[in-house]
Design a protein around this motif. Structure first.
Motif, short mmCIF file in Angstrom:
data_model
loop_
_atom_site.label_atom_id
_atom_site.label_comp_id
_atom_site.label_asym_id
_atom_site.label_seq_id
_atom_site.Cartn_x
_atom_site.Cartn_y
_atom_site.Cartn_z
N TRP A 8 31.24 45.26 103.26
CA TRP A 8 31.76 45.76 104.52
C TRP A 8 32.85 44.85 105.09
O TRP A 8 33.85 45.32 105.60
N CYS A 9 32.65 43.54 105.03
CA CYS A 9 33.54 42.61 105.74
C CYS A 9 34.60 41.98 104.84
O CYS A 9 35.50 41.30 105.34
N CYS A 63 27.84 40.78 109.27
CA CYS A 63 27.31 42.10 109.64
C CYS A 63 25.81 42.20 109.41
O CYS A 63 25.21 43.21 109.72
N ARG A 64 25.18 41.14 108.85
CA ARG A 64 23.73 41.07 108.67
C ARG A 64 23.19 42.18 107.78
O ARG A 64 22.08 42.64 107.96
N ARG A 65 23.99 42.62 106.81
CA ARG A 65 23.54 43.64 105.87
C ARG A 65 23.23 43.01 104.53
O ARG A 65 23.91 42.07 104.11
N GLU A 98 19.01 59.16 103.98
CA GLU A 98 19.65 60.34 104.58
C GLU A 98 18.65 61.48 104.67
O GLU A 98 18.52 62.14 105.69
N GLU A 101 15.95 60.88 107.21
CA GLU A 101 16.47 61.03 108.56
C GLU A 101 16.60 62.52 108.90
O GLU A 101 16.37 62.93 110.02
N GLU A 102 16.95 63.29 107.87
CA GLU A 102 17.07 64.74 108.05
C GLU A 102 15.73 65.31 108.50
O GLU A 102 15.66 66.17 109.36
N ARG A 104 13.38 63.69 110.13
CA ARG A 104 13.08 63.23 111.49
C ARG A 104 13.67 64.14 112.56
O ARG A 104 13.12 64.29 113.62
N ARG A 105 14.85 64.66 112.25
CA ARG A 105 15.58 65.43 113.26
C ARG A 105 14.89 66.74 113.57
O ARG A 105 14.51 67.43 112.68
#
Lengths: 105, 183
Positions: A8-9, A63-65, A98, A101-102, A104-105
């Motif tokens: 990311w960074c 970014c702590r990933r 993903e 999470e789908e 959960r919604r």
């Protein structure tokens, strides 16, 4: 000092990272089915190769990933770094997250 | 952000008081959640890594699903509840982290020279241009460093190490005739 490429960074100094050991170690699906020797192998034994090594790093001061790195243990050369769950990591983690999470919604 | 056109000589270090901070987490791939947040914030949430947007608030990228919103201390409570309400249906989190952070301002023509003494990043405007930010190390502290202008840097640091960082900055800036105006 190593210059590690955070997915990311971008390239950052080694001091910003913390090491997380060998990557790709999967927890056995059914721990109770394992013998003590197999369980100990999962818990304590690592491959410690001479040459290409897949390992986990955390960009602790950034970014702590967590992400994966392929490093040569002889030359310390970093061949590549990749996001966990991306094509290069050989795991469908991102797709699973993903999907959950789908739900959960 | 920049109040002067020509940068100040030397270096000035000050604590920006009266600031509040919110930590925002959501999945940016959820377009609706992102839109809802941007509508409430009144400015874009930076999608690119290590950038920030400035408007009524400053919104810093902290991670692929995490941002820091810096705003006026008296606005934090209302903004926090507006966001929490607006994002209620989404997998998200809004947390008031004002108590844990201090915002410092380092400005002047020598600001970059002073910061370079304790930072491994290339801070030349070619590499670290206005609008960019980075979480990195400064001295021995972990900080969020942002370039507002080639001679103005904002530092957001944990309150517990802010004393240390101020001492470190004061020491690093001494040869450049450091000034410490109250703000």
């Amino acid at each position: 000092m190593l210059l590690i490429e955070c997915p990311w960074c971008g390239p950052r100094a080694e001091t910003e990272f913390s090491y997380g050991g060998e990557a790709g170690i999967e927890r056995p699906a059914d721990p109770y089915a394992l013998s003590d020797a197999e369980w100990a192998d999962y818990l304590f034994f690592r491959s410690n190769p001479r040459g290409a090594h897949r390992e986990l790093w955390n960009h602790a001061q950034g970014c702590r990933r967590w992400f994966g790195v392929e490093r040569d243990t002889v030359s310390y050369r970093i061949e590549k770094s990749y996001r966990l769950g991306s094509a290069g990591s050989g795991r469908p983690a991102a797709a699973q997250i993903e999907a959950s999470e789908e739900k959960r919604r | 952000m920049s109040e002067t056109s020509s940068p100040l000589p030397g270096v000035e270090i000050s604590v920006r008081s009266g600031r509040g901070f919110l930590n925002l987490r959501l999945n940016p791939r959820r377009g609706q959640a992102l839109e809802a947040a941007e509508r409430i914030l009144g400015q874009p949430v930076p999608p690119a890594a290590n950038t920030f947007t400035a408007g009524e608030h400053e919104i810093y990228w902290l991670g692929p699903d995490e941002w820091l919103i810096a705003t006026a201390a008296e606005r934090v409570l209302s903004l926090g509840s507006e966001l929490a309400e607006g994002l209620a249906g989404f997998h998200s989190a809004v947390n008031d982290v004002s108590g844990g952070h201090v915002e410092l301002l380092v400005s002047g023509v020598d600001a970059r020279t002073v910061l370079t003494k304790g930072c491994t990043l290339d801070l030349h405007p070619r590499e670290f241009a206005p609008g960019q930010c980075a979480q990195t190390g400064l001295g021995r502290a972990a900080v969020l460093l942002a370039a507002g202008d080639p001679s103005i840097y904002t530092i957001v640091v944990r309150r517990s190490v802010s004393d240390y960082l101020c001492s470190w900055l004061a020491n690093a800036a001494r040869p450049h005739g450091a000034r410490f105006p109250a703000r």
